[in-house]
Design a protein around this motif. Structure first.
Motif, PDB file in Angstrom:
ATOM      1  N   ILE A 160      -1.432  -1.784   3.342  1.00  0.00           N
ATOM      2  CA  ILE A 160      -2.358  -1.280   4.372  1.00  0.00           C
ATOM      3  C   ILE A 160      -3.743  -0.957   3.794  1.00  0.00           C
ATOM      4  O   ILE A 160      -4.766  -1.333   4.338  1.00  0.00           O
ATOM      5  N   SER A 161      -3.783  -0.228   2.673  1.00  0.00           N
ATOM      6  CA  SER A 161      -5.101   0.094   2.069  1.00  0.00           C
ATOM      7  C   SER A 161      -5.054  -0.145   0.558  1.00  0.00           C
ATOM      8  O   SER A 161      -5.111   0.776  -0.241  1.00  0.00           O
ATOM      9  N   PRO A 162      -4.937  -1.431   0.168  1.00  0.00           N
ATOM     10  CA  PRO A 162      -4.649  -1.773  -1.224  1.00  0.00           C
ATOM     11  C   PRO A 162      -5.673  -1.328  -2.261  1.00  0.00           C
ATOM     12  O   PRO A 162      -5.317  -1.011  -3.384  1.00  0.00           O
ATOM     13  N   GLY A 163      -6.946  -1.301  -1.879  1.00  0.00           N
ATOM     14  CA  GLY A 163      -7.963  -0.972  -2.880  1.00  0.00           C
ATOM     15  C   GLY A 163      -8.275   0.506  -2.985  1.00  0.00           C
ATOM     16  O   GLY A 163      -9.040   0.932  -3.844  1.00  0.00           O
ATOM     17  N   THR A 168     -11.877  -5.954  -8.502  1.00  0.00           N
ATOM     18  CA  THR A 168     -11.356  -4.716  -7.912  1.00  0.00           C
ATOM     19  C   THR A 168      -9.919  -4.397  -8.327  1.00  0.00           C
ATOM     20  O   THR A 168      -9.438  -3.306  -8.074  1.00  0.00           O
ATOM     21  N   VAL A 169      -9.241  -5.352  -8.970  1.00  0.00           N
ATOM     22  CA  VAL A 169      -7.870  -5.057  -9.428  1.00  0.00           C
ATOM     23  C   VAL A 169      -7.856  -4.353 -10.789  1.00  0.00           C
ATOM     24  O   VAL A 169      -6.799  -3.986 -11.286  1.00  0.00           O
ATOM     25  N   GLY A 216       0.731   5.245  -8.946  1.00  0.00           N
ATOM     26  CA  GLY A 216       0.668   3.976  -9.675  1.00  0.00           C
ATOM     27  C   GLY A 216       0.684   2.780  -8.734  1.00  0.00           C
ATOM     28  O   GLY A 216       0.155   1.723  -9.047  1.00  0.00           O
ATOM     29  N   HIS A 217       1.303   2.962  -7.561  1.00  0.00           N
ATOM     30  CA  HIS A 217       1.471   1.829  -6.654  1.00  0.00           C
ATOM     31  C   HIS A 217       0.490   1.816  -5.489  1.00  0.00           C
ATOM     32  O   HIS A 217       0.417   0.840  -4.766  1.00  0.00           O
ATOM     33  N   THR A 218      -0.274   2.905  -5.304  1.00  0.00           N
ATOM     34  CA  THR A 218      -1.241   2.900  -4.190  1.00  0.00           C
ATOM     35  C   THR A 218      -2.333   1.856  -4.416  1.00  0.00           C
ATOM     36  O   THR A 218      -2.868   1.285  -3.474  1.00  0.00           O
ATOM     37  N   ILE A 219      -2.667   1.599  -5.691  1.00  0.00           N
ATOM     38  CA  ILE A 219      -3.647   0.544  -5.983  1.00  0.00           C
ATOM     39  C   ILE A 219      -3.020  -0.591  -6.793  1.00  0.00           C
ATOM     40  O   ILE A 219      -3.703  -1.455  -7.308  1.00  0.00           O
ATOM     41  N   GLY A 220      -1.678  -0.567  -6.917  1.00  0.00           N
ATOM     42  CA  GLY A 220      -1.010  -1.536  -7.788  1.00  0.00           C
ATOM     43  C   GLY A 220      -0.676  -2.850  -7.105  1.00  0.00           C
ATOM     44  O   GLY A 220      -0.852  -3.011  -5.902  1.00  0.00           O
TER      45      GLY A 220
END
Length: 321
Positions: free
Chosen positions: A239-242, A48-49, A188-192
């Motif tokens: 809080i919502s990394p993925g 998922t990363v 860029g950082h919401t899923i970074g």
């Protein structure tokens, strides 16, 4: 202004994007979209990363001499490439693995046709969509760079402890304004994710006073052995990394930013209004992020004789001659 001048200006602008078109592979590689989408989806389900990893590689590529896949080239005995620069050491293997898988499949379907830079641009967009982000147009037809030099990286990318002044300055050559910089940073950082060493100065030995104490405690536990375990990393949106969403901006407003360069976006009067806007308006965030990504993806693209279609994404075609 005369029509002929308007036409000239329009065609000059269109030409500056190097004959990129949305249906570039329609005849030469009709399965392009399906192959990129299917392999991206499979990889994201396995790891998922991958979406976050790919988005980082995309930015690190485009910021240095344009979107030309120069960051993918491995060093050899004659030349140290961009990949060897310390700012690229933390680029994650999942992204390179995905690019390699897609390239292999495309070389079987339509040999020598699809560039690595088009794979990088299209797969990044697909992964953003899979993670819940906006769909935006990716015109195709980029050529791959024949050069990748380590010294070119210095000064092009902003480090994680950069000031707002410096971040604004780094984005300017790409035609990215302050509002676009804020939306791209958040996107860029919401899923970074970031490795512990990149924010260790905010938690050891003393905590950054702008950081939420609970977050400090959590990160201290997680990064206790960061000098020996260099792979230890934290998601930037705790809080919502993925999920590709606007929660990162809400976090910044609450002092729960892992990176200092995210947190200062809320304290600088030039960037604060945009943090507030995107925290309360997820639709504005998605729309503006998509538009800014379209802009980045055509930055200094190579065309015709300026580049080539690499057979392998990690080496230029005549590397062994």
């Amino acid at each position: 202004m005369s029509w002929s001048l308007l036409f000239f200006l329009f065609t000059s602008f269109a030409f500056s994007h190097a004959q990129l078109t949305l249906d570039y592979y329609a005849k030469t590689c009709p399965k392009f979209d399906d192959i990129v989408r299917d392999i991206s989806q499979k990889k994201q389900m396995e790891h998922t990363v991958t979406a976050a990893a790919m988005l980082r590689v995309f930015f690190h590529d485009c910021a240095v001499d344009g979107c030309d896949a120069s960051v993918l080239i491995k060093s050899n005995s004659f030349n140290k490439t961009e990949l060897d620069h310390d700012m690229n050491h933390s680029l994650a293997g999942d992204a390179f693995d995905l690019i390699s898988r897609i390239k292999t499949a495309l070389e079987l379907a339509c040999p020598g046709v699809v560039s690595c830079s088009d794979i990088l641009a299209a797969a990044t967009r697909n992964l953003i969509v899979i993670a819940g982000g906006p769909h935006y147009k990716v015109p195709l037809g980029r050529k791959d760079s024949r050069v990748s030099n380590l010294p070119n990286v210095e000064g092009q990318l902003a480090r994680v402890n950069a000031s707002v002044d410096l971040m604004i300055k780094k984005f300017q050559p790409m035609g990215i304004d302050v509002k676009e910089m804020v939306v791209l940073t958040g996107g860029g950082h919401t899923i970074g994710f970031a490795h512990c060493k990149e924010f260790a100065n905010r938690i050891f030995p003393n905590a950054d006073p702008t950081m939420n104490p609970i977050l400090v405690e959590r990160l201290r536990k997680m990064c206790a052995n960061y000098t020996t375990n260099k792979d230890m990393a934290a998601f930037l949106d705790v809080i919502s990394p993925g999920n590709f969403d606007n929660v990162i901006f809400k976090n910044i407003m609450k002092g729960i930013s892992v990176l200092g360069s995210d947190q200062i976006l809320f304290s600088d009067p030039r960037t604060k209004p945009f943090v507030e806007l995107y925290a309360k308006d997820p639709v504005a965030f998605a729309n503006d992020f998509g538009k800014a990504m379209e802009k980045v993806s055509v930055y200094q693209v190579k065309s015709g004789a300026q580049g080539e279609v690499r057979k392998r994404c990690d080496a230029i075609n005549d590397a062994h001659h």
